[in-house]
Design a protein around this motif. Structure first.
Motif, short mmCIF file in Angstrom:
data_model
loop_
_atom_site.label_atom_id
_atom_site.label_comp_id
_atom_site.label_asym_id
_atom_site.label_seq_id
_atom_site.Cartn_x
_atom_site.Cartn_y
_atom_site.Cartn_z
N GLU A 87 -19.88 -21.47 -3.63
CA GLU A 87 -20.30 -20.12 -4.01
C GLU A 87 -19.48 -19.63 -5.22
O GLU A 87 -20.03 -19.05 -6.16
CB GLU A 87 -20.10 -19.18 -2.82
N GLU A 88 -18.19 -19.94 -5.19
CA GLU A 88 -17.32 -19.52 -6.29
C GLU A 88 -17.74 -20.21 -7.59
O GLU A 88 -17.80 -19.58 -8.65
CB GLU A 88 -15.86 -19.87 -5.92
N THR B 249 -20.95 -18.60 -8.80
CA THR B 249 -20.72 -17.26 -9.35
C THR B 249 -20.07 -17.35 -10.73
O THR B 249 -20.52 -16.72 -11.69
CB THR B 249 -19.80 -16.45 -8.39
N LYS B 250 -19.03 -18.20 -10.82
CA LYS B 250 -18.32 -18.33 -12.09
C LYS B 250 -19.23 -18.86 -13.20
O LYS B 250 -19.12 -18.48 -14.35
CB LYS B 250 -17.11 -19.27 -11.93
N GLY C 146 -22.47 -18.49 -13.22
CA GLY C 146 -23.63 -17.62 -13.38
C GLY C 146 -24.93 -18.22 -12.86
O GLY C 146 -26.02 -17.88 -13.33
N LEU D 104 -27.12 -17.64 -10.51
CA LEU D 104 -27.49 -16.63 -9.53
C LEU D 104 -28.99 -16.41 -9.52
O LEU D 104 -29.63 -16.43 -10.57
CB LEU D 104 -26.78 -15.30 -9.86
N GLY E 19 -28.53 -11.45 -6.97
CA GLY E 19 -27.15 -11.92 -7.12
C GLY E 19 -26.75 -13.01 -6.15
O GLY E 19 -25.58 -13.34 -5.99
N VAL F 84 -26.22 -16.77 -4.89
CA VAL F 84 -25.93 -18.03 -5.59
C VAL F 84 -27.06 -19.04 -5.39
O VAL F 84 -27.56 -19.22 -4.27
CB VAL F 84 -24.58 -18.61 -5.09
N TYR G 187 -27.70 -22.35 -4.84
CA TYR G 187 -26.93 -23.54 -4.43
C TYR G 187 -27.51 -24.84 -4.98
O TYR G 187 -26.77 -25.76 -5.33
CB TYR G 187 -26.82 -23.61 -2.90
#
Ligand code: G4P
Length: 290
Positions: free
Chosen positions: A239-240, A243-244, A246, A248, A252, A254, A256
């Motif tokens: 997830e990190e 998110t980092k 982008g 998404l 918003g 993620v 995957y």
């Protein structure tokens, strides 16, 4: 295309290779330097019996140099000659010829003592699909050599390819089946791209790869994806990353699938640097669980 290896295929591959073995002095067992155990055929030594063997760890340009050195030490301890090559970018003729001559020096000395004329070493390449057999053939033959295709065994009437003055190779490498039994092996073959169509699902492959990277290369992950370094929960790490980077979806959330795809692509294309997925000390460990 991926071959389905049925027992009949394996028996045929084995029989054809054993016929050709009578023609050669030495076998070149080609392995992927990133996963030397996982990219080996389970019956190699049984198939070649007492025929001398040179292990060639290919794709060394993609493997972690420290781990590759551990593998070279491991093979040395076993009394098994092994060298590393990068068949795609570097000429491997001299290295392979020298290593073969060293292995066969007693045999050739005996022939000389009997009054036989010096002759080239005769060899054949063996390995599972995708370890780089065709690439090595092209490298050594200095021309576009026969494609091995995906068919089991040696599939053509053999011809000798001259490699310099001192080596002759059967022009069609022998294709052997991979190990099927151990789950870890399947994951390693999938992560490195050796098997494309696999029953393993992408999310399991990624979780396996991420787990290995967290254990062995955490700093590379942190640097590449600007992560916090909290690796307790692998899904949270994915997830990190999402998110980092982008990745998404609307709302918003993620994406995957995108994270899986990018992570696998970046592992295979060296964006996280040179990685090995297997160390000699892993050999005795339990296979991974789902
Ligand atoms: P095979 O005959 O044993 O089945 O293998 P092959 O030579 O077709 O090589 C499989 C892939 O590995 C090829 O990539 C080839 O370029 C790559 N390869 C072989 N040797 C080396 C090496 O020493 N270093 C690197 N970096 N790559 C190597 P490909 O055609 O792009 O196929 P794929 O990656 O899409 O499977």
């Amino acid at each position: 295309m991926t071959v389905q290896w049925f027992p009949g295929h394996m028996a045929k591959a084995r029989r054809q290779i054993q016929e050709k073995l009578q023609l050669v002095d030495i076998v070149f067992e080609l392995l992927d330097a990133r996963i030397p155990y996982s990219s080996s055929n389970p019956m190699m030594n049984e198939i070649i019996k007492h025929k001398p063997k040179l292990i060639i760890l290919n794709k060394v340009d993609m493997a972690d140099p420290n781990v590759t050195q551990q593998w070279l030490n491991y093979f040395k301890e076993q009394g098994q000659p092994a060298i590393t090559i990068d068949a795609l970018h570097q000429n491997a003729i001299k290295q392979i010829t020298e290593a073969s001559k060293e292995i066969l020096k007693e045999k050739f000395a005996k022939e000389k003592a009997k009054g036989l004329r010096p002759r080239p070493v005769r060899a054949m390449i063996l390995g599972i699909p995708n370890v780089g057999k065709s690439t090595l053939m092209n490298n050594l033959a200095k021309r576009k050599a026969a494609q091995t295709g995906d068919r089991p065994g040696v599939t053509k009437a053999q011809q000798w390819v001259k490699v310099g003055q001192e080596l002759e190779l059967l022009d069609t490498p022998g294709v052997l089946w991979p190990k099927f039994e151990e789950k870890r092996v399947g994951y390693n073959l999938a992560v490195t791209g050796a098997i494309k169509d696999t029953i393993l699902t992408l999310d399991h492959i990624i979780l396996y790869a991420l787990d290995y990277l967290i254990q062995h290369y955490p700093q590379r992950l942190i640097e590449r994806y600007h992560l916090s370094g909290n690796f307790e929960d692998k899904v949270a790490v994915l997830e990190e990353i999402g998110t980092k980077r982008g990745f998404l979806q609307s709302g918003g959330i993620v994406d995957y699938d995108k994270v899986y795809e990018i992570l696998l692509r970046e592992i295979r294309s060296l964006k996280l640097g040179r990685l090995s997925f297997e160390c000699p000390k892993d050999l005795n460990q339990e296979t991974v669980s789902e």
